[in-house]
Design a protein around this motif. Structure first.
Motif, PDB file in Angstrom:
ATOM      1  N   THR A  84       0.854  -1.184   0.000  1.00 30.06           N
ATOM      2  CA  THR A  84       0.000   0.000   0.000  1.00 30.06           C
ATOM      3  C   THR A  84       0.894   1.239   0.000  1.00 30.06           C
ATOM      4  N   SER A  85       0.444   2.292  -0.662  1.00 26.81           N
ATOM      5  CA  SER A  85       1.269   3.506  -0.733  1.00 26.81           C
ATOM      6  C   SER A  85       1.447   4.105   0.661  1.00 26.81           C
ATOM      7  N   PRO A  86       2.565   4.814   0.894  1.00 25.27           N
ATOM      8  CA  PRO A  86       2.784   5.453   2.208  1.00 25.27           C
ATOM      9  C   PRO A  86       1.648   6.381   2.612  1.00 25.27           C
ATOM     10  N   GLU A  87       1.074   7.080   1.640  1.00 25.63           N
ATOM     11  CA  GLU A  87      -0.041   7.985   1.949  1.00 25.63           C
ATOM     12  C   GLU A  87      -1.252   7.211   2.456  1.00 25.63           C
ATOM     13  N   ASP A  88      -1.565   6.093   1.796  1.00 26.65           N
ATOM     14  CA  ASP A  88      -2.718   5.297   2.224  1.00 26.65           C
ATOM     15  C   ASP A  88      -2.448   4.575   3.543  1.00 26.65           C
ATOM     16  N   ARG A  89      -1.209   4.203   3.772  1.00 22.39           N
ATOM     17  CA  ARG A  89      -0.880   3.593   5.063  1.00 22.39           C
ATOM     18  C   ARG A  89      -1.182   4.577   6.202  1.00 22.39           C
TER      19      ARG A  89
END
Length: 238
Positions: free
Chosen positions: A128-133
């Motif tokens: 998962t992208s860092p932003e979504d994490r």
């Protein structure tokens, strides 16, 4: 002739009998016999158990023998699945192995090529992208501690061969219902929804990683949103 009154010569002495061998003590004999009987009883018990275990078929064995590429891939998946199941986590009576076997290995809509492709998936294809994490942990701070997350991570890690700790770190949203980029993201309360979410995350993350047809094989439709709806409503081919 001997003179009268002469005493007869002494009789020759007889050889002395050798002393009898010392018999071993009764206790060691009894102990040895007991041990032999115990070993025989244990062997008689263990042999059928070992034979029964060896005779137990490997899940998905109908797909190919143990020396075929797909047979070896399945054996690795199941072995890792059983190791993960040692944690004792179950969802609605299912272990990781039982859900994976019923929904994937015994599902004739899942091809051998798809199973082989699953073993080639890498962590960066699932991450998962860092932003979504960040969004996930903001909404559900204890996401990684939830049993449904550990169950989903364990099943997906066992199938792909990816380290479960690394997968949990990269995908804290595994096992959560909904998606990070939408208002709908939560930890399901019912076990029925948890199991549905775990399996849909399994198929949809693999679809996203390039293993095409996984959603359709299990849910009947490939589209992410439609397959999630089928999953939530309790449908599917498993």
């Amino acid at each position: 002739m001997d003179p009268i009154g002469r005493r007869p010569s002494a009789l020759p002495s007889l050889p002395t009998a050798a002393p009898a061998e010392t018999r071993p003590a009764a206790a060691p004999v009894k102990a040895a016999a007991t041990n032999a009987v115990s070993q025989l009883q244990r062997s008689s018990f263990e042999a059928p158990v070992a034979k029964a275990a060896a005779a137990q078929p490997m899940p998905g064995a109908w797909r190919g023998g143990p020396d075929t590429p797909v047979g070896k891939a399945i054996a690795g998946m199941v072995e890792r699945m059983r190791a993960s199941d040692a944690s004792g986590i179950k969802i609605k009576g299912d272990t990781m192995e039982s859900l994976f076997t019923r929904a994937i290995l015994d599902n004739k809509h899942v091809s051998n090529d798809q199973l082989l492709a699953i073993t080639q998936v890498k962590l960066d294809q699932l991450a998962t992208s860092p932003e979504d994490r960040a969004k996930v942990l903001q909404k559900v701070p204890n996401a990684r501690e939830l049993p449904v997350h550990k169950f989903t991570v364990g099943m997906l890690a066992a199938a792909t061969g990816i380290d479960p700790k690394a997968l949990s770190e990269a995908c804290p949203d595994l096992g959560l219902t909904g998606a990070p980029g939408t208002p709908l993201l939560y930890a399901a309360k019912t076990e029925r929804m948890q199991r549905s979410t775990a399996l849909h995350d399994f198929t949809d993350y693999l679809r996203g990683a390039g293993v095409k047809g996984m959603n359709k094989a299990v849910w009947g439709v490939e589209n992410r949103i439609l397959s999630a709806a089928v999953s939530a409503l309790g449908g599917g081919r498993y």
